[in-house]
Structure formats: structure tokens, C-alpha cells
Design a protein around this motif. Structure first.
Motif, short mmCIF file in Angstrom:
data_model
loop_
_atom_site.label_atom_id
_atom_site.label_comp_id
_atom_site.label_asym_id
_atom_site.label_seq_id
_atom_site.Cartn_x
_atom_site.Cartn_y
_atom_site.Cartn_z
N LEU A 72 4.48 105.14 -22.09
CA LEU A 72 4.48 104.78 -23.50
C LEU A 72 5.32 105.77 -24.31
O LEU A 72 6.14 105.37 -25.14
CB LEU A 72 3.04 104.77 -24.01
N ALA A 73 5.13 107.05 -24.05
CA ALA A 73 5.88 108.09 -24.75
C ALA A 73 7.38 107.94 -24.50
O ALA A 73 8.19 108.08 -25.43
CB ALA A 73 5.41 109.48 -24.30
N GLU A 74 7.74 107.64 -23.27
CA GLU A 74 9.16 107.47 -22.92
C GLU A 74 9.75 106.24 -23.60
O GLU A 74 10.82 106.30 -24.19
CB GLU A 74 9.29 107.37 -21.40
N GLN A 75 9.05 105.12 -23.55
CA GLN A 75 9.54 103.86 -24.12
C GLN A 75 9.68 103.91 -25.64
O GLN A 75 10.55 103.25 -26.21
CB GLN A 75 8.61 102.70 -23.76
N GLY A 125 6.58 114.61 -28.58
CA GLY A 125 5.36 115.42 -28.55
C GLY A 125 4.37 114.93 -27.51
O GLY A 125 3.76 115.73 -26.78
N LEU A 126 4.22 113.64 -27.41
CA LEU A 126 3.30 113.03 -26.45
C LEU A 126 3.81 113.24 -25.02
O LEU A 126 3.04 113.55 -24.11
CB LEU A 126 3.16 111.54 -26.76
N LYS A 127 5.10 113.10 -24.85
CA LYS A 127 5.73 113.32 -23.54
C LYS A 127 5.52 114.77 -23.10
O LYS A 127 5.16 115.04 -21.95
CB LYS A 127 7.22 112.98 -23.64
N LYS A 128 5.72 115.68 -24.02
CA LYS A 128 5.54 117.11 -23.74
C LYS A 128 4.09 117.40 -23.34
O LYS A 128 3.84 118.16 -22.41
CB LYS A 128 5.93 117.91 -24.99
N ALA A 129 3.14 116.77 -24.02
CA ALA A 129 1.72 116.96 -23.70
C ALA A 129 1.40 116.43 -22.30
O ALA A 129 0.63 117.04 -21.56
CB ALA A 129 0.85 116.28 -24.75
#
Length: 137
Positions: A85-88, A93-97
């Protein structure tokens, strides 16, 4: 003479659940997230759908709020879905988490054998390359 149709004044939004759209409208009018989400799993899923809607309608603040809350739901069961989801939806920030969660050997071992992770590696190979290079450093 024009005849009004039965659907006069009705706007159909077919690709979004009514409760997600209601939450989106709530945010637009109040600048806050609704407090109706009770169960962890229900809130997690709702926030994912709301993030997609926020991205679609270019509501950056709502997107960031969803991103921030979703960071708290990252675990072995959800990380693959949340990372996709973060990538799409370009949520750095979400990807980093998610990557931070996967830095732990125990977490990584728990996730690698999951179906969600296998799907993620097939659907987002560049993300896997990024993850491997992050883990290698």
C-alpha cells in the motif's frame, strides 16, 4: 419540458465503500478522523481504504494522518499488505516504518514465509531489491 429522473441529485461512487466515503466526508468537514472505529482489525482495514481514497482525491493531510496511524498497526501479519500500500500510494513514512519493522531478524523470519510476503515479492520486485539493499547495509 424536462422530466426529472429518480436519481436526480444522487452521485454514485462505485469503487468505494459507503463507510469509507462517509469517513472521507467527515474529514473534509471536520479536519479530523472519525472516532467510530473500535476494533483494531477494523480500524486497520478502514485506514487502508481511507488512505487510498485520500490519495485518489489528493487530500494530503488525510493521507498523512492515515499513514501515521497505520504505522502503529504494522506487525508480522500486516507488514506485507501495508508495505505494498505504501509503495502504490507513495507513502514514504509508512514505507520507512515497514522497513524498520523488517530490520529485526525475528520479524523478518516471521514474515518471509507468509503468503502476503510471497505475493509482495512477485508483485513489487523493485521493492524487494530495495529491502535487500537496506538489510545489507
Amino acid at each position: 419540458m424536462m422530466k426529472e429522473s429518480d436519481t436526480a441529485g444522487v452521485v454514485r461512487i462505485d469503487d468505494m465503500e459507503a463507510k469509507v466515503f462517509k469517513a472521507l466526508l467527515y474529514f473534509v468537514y471536520t479536519d479530523t478522523l472519525p472516532k467510530t472505529m473500535k476494533e483494531k482489525e477494523e480500524e486497520d482495514v478502514m485506514l487502508q481504504h481511507l488512505l487510498v481514497a485520500a490519495d485518489r482525491y489528493n487530500l494530503e493531510r488525510l493521507k498523512l494522518m492515515c499513514e501515521d496511524k497505520l504505522c502503529k498497526y504494522i506487525d508480522a501479519d500486516t507488514v506485507a499488505t501495508v508495505l505494498a500500500l505504501a509503495e502504490q500510494h507513495h507513502c514514504s513514512g509508512l514505507k520507512k516504518a515497514c522497513f524498520s519493522f523488517l530490520k529485526s531478524r525475528e520479524n523478518l523470519k516471521a514474515v518471509v514465509s507468509s503468503e502476503g510476503f510471497k505475493h509482495l515479492s512477485r508483485s513489487c520486485p523493485t521493492l524487494m531489491e530495495e529491502l535487500v539493499s537496506m538489510l545489507a547495509t
